[in-house]
Design a protein around this motif. Structure first.
Motif, PDB file in Angstrom:
ATOM      1  N   GLN A 297      21.463  -6.056  17.901  1.00 33.92           N
ATOM      2  CA  GLN A 297      20.346  -5.136  17.704  1.00 33.92           C
ATOM      3  C   GLN A 297      19.938  -4.494  19.029  1.00 33.92           C
ATOM      4  O   GLN A 297      19.686  -3.292  19.104  1.00 33.92           O
ATOM      5  N   LEU A 300      22.541  -1.822  19.989  1.00 29.35           N
ATOM      6  CA  LEU A 300      22.409  -0.611  19.187  1.00 29.35           C
ATOM      7  C   LEU A 300      21.145   0.169  19.539  1.00 29.35           C
ATOM      8  O   LEU A 300      21.141   1.407  19.520  1.00 29.35           O
ATOM      9  N   ASP A 301      20.065  -0.540  19.882  1.00 26.72           N
ATOM     10  CA  ASP A 301      18.840   0.138  20.334  1.00 26.72           C
ATOM     11  C   ASP A 301      19.112   0.927  21.609  1.00 26.72           C
ATOM     12  O   ASP A 301      18.638   2.064  21.769  1.00 26.72           O
ATOM     13  N   LEU A 305      21.184   3.819  18.079  1.00 28.01           N
ATOM     14  CA  LEU A 305      21.716   3.695  16.724  1.00 28.01           C
ATOM     15  C   LEU A 305      20.862   2.724  15.909  1.00 28.01           C
ATOM     16  O   LEU A 305      20.144   1.887  16.456  1.00 28.01           O
ATOM     17  N   GLN A 306      20.974   2.852  14.599  1.00 24.18           N
ATOM     18  CA  GLN A 306      20.220   1.977  13.714  1.00 24.18           C
ATOM     19  C   GLN A 306      21.147   0.902  13.150  1.00 24.18           C
ATOM     20  O   GLN A 306      22.311   1.176  12.847  1.00 24.18           O
ATOM     21  N   MET A 307      20.640  -0.313  13.011  1.00 26.30           N
ATOM     22  CA  MET A 307      21.458  -1.409  12.506  1.00 26.30           C
ATOM     23  C   MET A 307      21.169  -1.626  11.029  1.00 26.30           C
ATOM     24  O   MET A 307      20.026  -1.835  10.628  1.00 26.30           O
ATOM     25  N   ASP A 308      22.223  -1.542  10.218  1.00 16.28           N
ATOM     26  CA  ASP A 308      22.113  -1.799   8.786  1.00 16.28           C
ATOM     27  C   ASP A 308      22.596  -3.225   8.520  1.00 16.28           C
ATOM     28  O   ASP A 308      23.790  -3.484   8.394  1.00 16.28           O
TER      29      ASP A 308
END
Length: 319
Positions: A297, A300-301, A305-308
């Motif tokens: 996380q 990606l931050d 980007l967003q974490m799915d």
């Protein structure tokens, strides 16, 4: 049909150092099946609706103060009504002296009586913790349980995949073995599992080509542990070239055992991979996640980007 577990009154007496006032027979033959206990204040007043006679009954200051307020005839009748229900054990807390009719009626209805100097609340807390562990639902699974940096790691996989070899390397690195080959898993609460080894194989480990070794004898008392909470399940499997393995750790994998969800990982193995180091990192990373930090996380931050995140759950209860 679910298995029914029991604990003997002797085990309870030995664990909590209780004084046996009266026992109708060998207390190792008197069994308790319920993991809860009761203070029979309402019952001594005559109220028996929802009363569970399978529970241990504990009397402290409040119950004895109420009994002292009754005349002898009424007091005897109230105690007799309680003992008629055939309770498994009557515990006197705070070292109270018993009324003579208690001993007399205990002999008549074959009710064991024990005494503790502990306060009622303190004793009840210790007793329930003990009963929860001893009477907990349990299963046995093939694997290795080892404590790594304070995390209980259950290593599973096919026979011969390298579980015991990984365990011995972790022990050499200062971690502690709990169980090898057969792991007895108990659900001690709705969110907790505790693993241990069967008594007859405790501290023994099998290494193919060498045979059976005693970890405690070889590496000392600091290399073993009797029980450990299960915090992480790691499944070892031979590396499959065409299989896609998780490289980011975005998805949360869980394994359900006895209704409790435990974080799990699948680690592919092939020559050159240091499994002991990998499991040390897995244990530390699992602890980090429990403390609220997720490296995937965070990365990606940083990338904007967003974490799915998806949860994948595997159920062992049906195995």
């Amino acid at each position: 049909m679910a298995d029914i577990f029991s604990v003997s009154v002797k085990e309870i007496v030995d664990e909590h150092k209780l004084e046996v006032i009266y026992a109708p027979k060998d207390i190792s033959e008197i069994l308790v099946y319920d993991n809860d206990c009761n203070r029979p204040g309402l019952q001594l007043m005559g109220f028996y609706e929802y009363f569970n006679a399978e529970r241990i009954q504990i009397c402290g200051n409040m119950e004895f103060a109420y009994l002292a307020s009754l005349d002898e005839e009424v007091r005897r009748a109230r105690i007799e009504t309680l003992f008629k229900t055939k309770i498994p054990l009557f515990v006197v807390a705070r070292g109270h002296e018993l009324y003579p009719e208690m001993i007399e009626l205990a002999k008549e209805y074959e009710i064991p009586i024990v005494r503790t100097p502990e306060s009622t609340t303190t004793f009840i807390a210790a007793l329930i913790a003990f009963l929860n562990l001893r009477l907990a639902p349990r299963i046995t699974r093939h694997g290795v349980l080892i404590e790594v940096y304070g995390e209980g790691v259950l290593i599973v996989g096919e026979s011969g995949v390298g579980k015991s070899e990984t365990a011995i390397e972790l022990v050499k690195r200062g971690h502690r073995l709990v169980a090898d080959d057969a792991v007895e898993i108990r659900r001690v609460s709705s969110i907790s599992l505790v693993g241990s080894s069967p008594d007859n194989i405790r501290h023994f480990l099998e290494l193919r080509g060498i045979g059976i070794i005693n970890i405690r004898r070889l590496f000392g008392i600091g290399s073993v542990k009797v029980t450990e909470k299960i915090d992480l399940i790691v499944e070892l499997e031979p590396w499959e070239k065409d299989k896609i393995y998780d490289r980011m750790g975005i998805d949360n994998e869980y394994t359900t055992i006895l209704g409790v969800k435990i974080p799990s990982l699948t680690i592919p193995i092939k020559p050159g991979r240091n499994l002991a180091v990998i499991l040390e990192v897995a244990a530390m990373n699992n602890r980090q996640k429990k403390m609220g930090y997720n490296a995937a996380q965070d990365l990606l931050d940083n990338l904007g980007l967003q974490m799915d995140t998806k949860d994948k759950v595997k159920n062992w209860d049906s195995f």
